[in-house]
Design a protein around this motif. Structure first.
Motif, PDB file in Angstrom:
ATOM      1  N   ASP A  74      -5.174  -1.517   9.803  1.00  0.00           N
ATOM      2  CA  ASP A  74      -5.934  -1.713  10.663  1.00  0.00           C
ATOM      3  C   ASP A  74      -6.723  -3.986  11.588  1.00  0.00           C
ATOM      4  N   TYR A  75      -6.207  -4.271  10.312  1.00  0.00           N
ATOM      5  CA  TYR A  75      -6.521  -5.522  10.902  1.00  0.00           C
ATOM      6  C   TYR A  75      -5.025  -6.373  11.187  1.00  0.00           C
ATOM      7  N   VAL A  76      -4.337  -5.678   9.875  1.00  0.00           N
ATOM      8  CA  VAL A  76      -2.752  -6.057  10.220  1.00  0.00           C
ATOM      9  C   VAL A  76      -2.109  -6.144  11.574  1.00  0.00           C
ATOM     10  N   ARG A  77      -2.496  -4.075  12.085  1.00  0.00           N
ATOM     11  CA  ARG A  77      -1.583  -4.204  13.136  1.00  0.00           C
ATOM     12  C   ARG A  77      -1.648  -5.281  14.342  1.00  0.00           C
ATOM     13  N   PRO A  78      -2.810  -5.422  14.939  1.00  0.00           N
ATOM     14  CA  PRO A  78      -3.404  -6.025  15.749  1.00  0.00           C
ATOM     15  C   PRO A  78      -2.754  -7.489  15.913  1.00  0.00           C
ATOM     16  N   SER A  79      -2.228  -8.332  14.780  1.00  0.00           N
ATOM     17  CA  SER A  79      -1.732  -9.545  15.277  1.00  0.00           C
ATOM     18  C   SER A  79      -0.831  -9.429  14.596  1.00  0.00           C
ATOM     19  N   LEU A  80      -0.239  -8.411  13.519  1.00  0.00           N
ATOM     20  CA  LEU A  80       1.691  -8.392  13.349  1.00  0.00           C
ATOM     21  C   LEU A  80       2.123  -7.787  13.405  1.00  0.00           C
ATOM     22  N   GLY A  81       2.308  -7.041  13.744  1.00  0.00           N
ATOM     23  CA  GLY A  81       2.072  -5.136  14.885  1.00  0.00           C
ATOM     24  C   GLY A  81       2.476  -3.920  13.874  1.00  0.00           C
ATOM     25  N   ARG A  82       3.273  -3.349  14.144  1.00  0.00           N
ATOM     26  CA  ARG A  82       3.327  -1.791  13.866  1.00  0.00           C
ATOM     27  C   ARG A  82       4.405  -2.365  11.943  1.00  0.00           C
ATOM     28  N   ASP A  83       5.114  -2.387  11.978  1.00  0.00           N
ATOM     29  CA  ASP A  83       5.934  -3.050  11.265  1.00  0.00           C
ATOM     30  C   ASP A  83       4.940  -3.690  10.008  1.00  0.00           C
ATOM     31  N   MET A  84       4.647  -4.559  10.093  1.00  0.00           N
ATOM     32  CA  MET A  84       3.762  -5.094   9.200  1.00  0.00           C
ATOM     33  C   MET A  84       2.038  -4.464   8.281  1.00  0.00           C
ATOM     34  N   GLY A  85       2.233  -3.856   9.468  1.00  0.00           N
ATOM     35  CA  GLY A  85       1.302  -2.771   9.017  1.00  0.00           C
ATOM     36  C   GLY A  85       1.010  -1.889   8.550  1.00  0.00           C
ATOM     37  N   PHE A  86       2.833  -1.893   8.329  1.00  0.00           N
ATOM     38  CA  PHE A  86       3.231  -0.385   7.444  1.00  0.00           C
ATOM     39  C   PHE A  86       3.245  -1.188   5.783  1.00  0.00           C
ATOM     40  N   LEU A  87       3.989  -2.517   6.075  1.00  0.00           N
ATOM     41  CA  LEU A  87       4.689  -3.165   5.056  1.00  0.00           C
ATOM     42  C   LEU A  87       2.529  -3.136   4.208  1.00  0.00           C
ATOM     43  N   ALA A  88       2.092  -3.588   4.728  1.00  0.00           N
ATOM     44  CA  ALA A  88       0.728  -4.111   4.342  1.00  0.00           C
ATOM     45  C   ALA A  88       0.181  -2.894   3.768  1.00  0.00           C
ATOM     46  N   THR A  89      -0.128  -1.439   4.335  1.00  0.00           N
ATOM     47  CA  THR A  89      -0.448  -0.274   3.841  1.00  0.00           C
ATOM     48  C   THR A  89       0.707   0.646   2.821  1.00  0.00           C
ATOM     49  N   THR A  90       1.806   0.379   2.975  1.00  0.00           N
ATOM     50  CA  THR A  90       2.489   1.297   2.353  1.00  0.00           C
ATOM     51  C   THR A  90       2.431   0.549   0.570  1.00  0.00           C
ATOM     52  N   LEU A  91       2.512  -0.906   0.522  1.00  0.00           N
ATOM     53  CA  LEU A  91       2.285  -1.728  -0.593  1.00  0.00           C
ATOM     54  C   LEU A  91       1.555  -1.753  -1.365  1.00  0.00           C
ATOM     55  N   TYR A  92       0.094  -1.992  -0.907  1.00  0.00           N
ATOM     56  CA  TYR A  92      -1.190  -1.652  -0.590  1.00  0.00           C
ATOM     57  C   TYR A  92      -1.421  -0.030  -2.023  1.00  0.00           C
ATOM     58  N   TRP A  93      -0.633   0.884  -1.079  1.00  0.00           N
ATOM     59  CA  TRP A  93      -0.676   1.747  -2.003  1.00  0.00           C
ATOM     60  C   TRP A  93      -0.093   2.120  -3.023  1.00  0.00           C
ATOM     61  N   ILE A  94       1.760   1.622  -3.280  1.00  0.00           N
ATOM     62  CA  ILE A  94       1.989   1.433  -4.155  1.00  0.00           C
ATOM     63  C   ILE A  94       1.192   0.527  -5.313  1.00  0.00           C
ATOM     64  N   SER A  95       0.897   0.157  -5.137  1.00  0.00           N
ATOM     65  CA  SER A  95       0.748  -1.280  -6.237  1.00  0.00           C
ATOM     66  C   SER A  95      -0.650  -0.028  -6.503  1.00  0.00           C
ATOM     67  N   SER A  96      -1.384   0.477  -5.961  1.00  0.00           N
ATOM     68  CA  SER A  96      -2.697   1.184  -7.106  1.00  0.00           C
ATOM     69  C   SER A  96      -2.140   2.339  -7.820  1.00  0.00           C
ATOM     70  N   TRP A  97      -0.961   3.068  -7.583  1.00  0.00           N
ATOM     71  CA  TRP A  97      -1.072   4.156  -8.429  1.00  0.00           C
ATOM     72  C   TRP A  97      -0.042   3.390  -8.977  1.00  0.00           C
ATOM     73  N   MET A  98       0.790   2.267  -9.622  1.00  0.00           N
ATOM     74  CA  MET A  98       1.274   1.725 -10.274  1.00  0.00           C
ATOM     75  C   MET A  98       0.828   1.304 -11.476  1.00  0.00           C
TER      76      MET A  98
END
Length: 432
Positions: A74-98
């Motif tokens: 929600d805050y990454v994509r407006p500034s950095l684009g969809r790819d960075m939005g994907f990375l931030a969201t996915t890395l946060y998700w991976i870190s949560s279950w790890m």
């Protein structure tokens, strides 16, 4: 006052929500991990709290710009684009279950004291897997049941431990603490900086104030109060508990314990207190595991709805639980538990939290970049840029404190995730 506003929470309750999300497994097991370095890590706690406040300020500012914030995208994509939005969201998700694996390690480290079994590696592995799948089953009953279970665990789990924090100072021995100040062959400064990464595990969750801004009254005023207040409360609790325990039990003995709070309770009150504290700590950590597994399932579902994860993660049951997504998460946690098994609880815990902190730092860095660069719709103000740059400096210090091997592992995970996304992402989605 409208019905909607009456259902929202104020700054005091929001502050304790943020603090409670950070006072989890690290509270019960980090003292054993840090005892390998000594009491000098008290300075690491002070520096880590400052860095957490800086990063928390970035998320509080983002909550003002995006009051309906639900995901890093929600805050990454407006500034950095969809790819960075994907990375931030996915890395946060991976870190949560790890991170859930680390919580399971801490929970069973205390629970094993109550069971008529040995504390061997195989026993710990089986115990961790049982906790993981038990919490998976509980999560299938829906978010409401998990919330009730977690509330029960918080109340009963923290009360006995609070007794130690209050009464333990009568058993504090300054000579023991001074002898345990630095038990390594490195300088104090080196130990302080190298301890930042594991210590920052305790502050993972500082962003939750921003993520729940939509249910906080007057979020522009109260989210910053809740975020900074919650971080400071958690930092003080962690600092005091770490100093207290290293002044009661010698560092060499504390570092080998799978249940440091129970060990300290035994030193203070006698053997009868050990199972009481062990049960309380195991209960609190298990409740935290259930709650963070819910977060993993929910964040995975939101990521799937944005096209970042396969659709199966976004399938919700009638009671609101992400059934298949949670099953895949529990299976992944099972594999991770096997691959990270170590001779001692504190060693396994340390390996897991270093991996998690590395991924979280990457996700947190995007928050700093989003504030620093702004977006076409919302230009960055001078204060935005100052806060954003501060967040990036904080992330830089945390990266500097991490081992090269862990950093390389985090970069590999990020690159493989991005490659898989670009290669297999669902077509027809808008690309920023």
């Amino acid at each position: 006052m409208t019905a909607d506003s009456s259902a929202k929470i104020g700054p005091v309750l929001a502050t304790f929500v943020v603090a409670n999300n950070m006072i989890g497994s690290g509270f019960f097991l980090l003292p054993a991990t840090l005892a390998k370095s000594g009491g000098v890590t008290a300075l690491s706690w002070l520096l880590g709290t400052v860095l957490a406040v800086v990063l928390g300020s970035a998320f509080a500012r983002l909550a003002r710009h995006y009051p309906n914030l639900e995901s890093p995208d929600d805050y990454v994509r407006p500034s950095l684009g969809r790819d960075m939005g994907f990375l931030a969201t996915t890395l946060y998700w991976i870190s949560s279950w790890m991170g859930n694996n680390a919580i399971a390690v801490a929970a069973f480290g205390y629970l094993v004291i109550l069971l008529p079994v040995g504390d061997g590696s195989v026993t710990r592995l089986i115990g961790q897997l049982l906790l993981i799948w038990l919490m998976f089953g509980l999560n299938l009953m829906g978010p409401r049941q998990i919330a009730r279970f977690q509330s029960f665990c918080v109340v009963l789990g923290l009360l006995p431990v609070a007794v130690i924090l209050i009464w333990g100072w009568g058993s504090f021995d300054g000579d023991i603490y001074r002898a345990s100040w630095n038990v390594t062959d490195r300088s104090d400064a080196s130990v302080v900086f190298s301890s930042l990464a594991p210590i920052f595990w305790a502050f993972v969750g500082l962003e939750t104030g921003a993520m729940v801004a939509g249910v906080v009254r007057n979020p522009q005023r109260n989210v910053p109060i809740a975020t900074i207040g919650g971080i400071v409360i958690a930092g003080i609790v962690y600092l005091l508990s770490s100093v207290l325990m290293m002044g009661i039990v010698p560092a060499a003995q504390l570092s080998q314990s799978s249940a440091p709070f129970a060990l300290v309770a035994g030193q203070m009150f006698g053997a009868w207190a050990i199972p009481i504290i062990a049960a309380a700590a195991a209960l609190k950590a298990t409740g935290t595991l259930g709650g963070w597994m819910l977060v993993s399932g929910e964040s995975g579902a939101r990521a799937a709805q944005r096209g970042f994860l396969p659709p199966i993660f976004g399938r919700l049951r009638a009671n609101g639980s992400a059934g298949w997504g949670l099953f895949i998460i529990a299976a992944s946690m099972t594999l991770l538990a096997v691959f990270t098994l170590a001779p001692t609880v504190s060693s396994q815990f340390e390996t897991l939290i270093e991996m998690v902190v590395t991924l979280v730092i990457m996700a947190y860095a995007t928050a700093g970049l989003a504030l620093l660069l702004g977006s076409p719709e919302r230009l960055a103000t001078r204060s935005d840029r100052i806060i954003g740059m501060g967040a990036l400096v904080a992330c830089g210090l945390l990266v500097y404190s991490s081992s090269i091997r862990t950093l390389v592992g985090g970069v590999v995970i990020a690159l493989l995730s991005l490659a898989a996304y670009r290669g297999f992402a669902r077509r027809g989605r808008p690309v920023a």
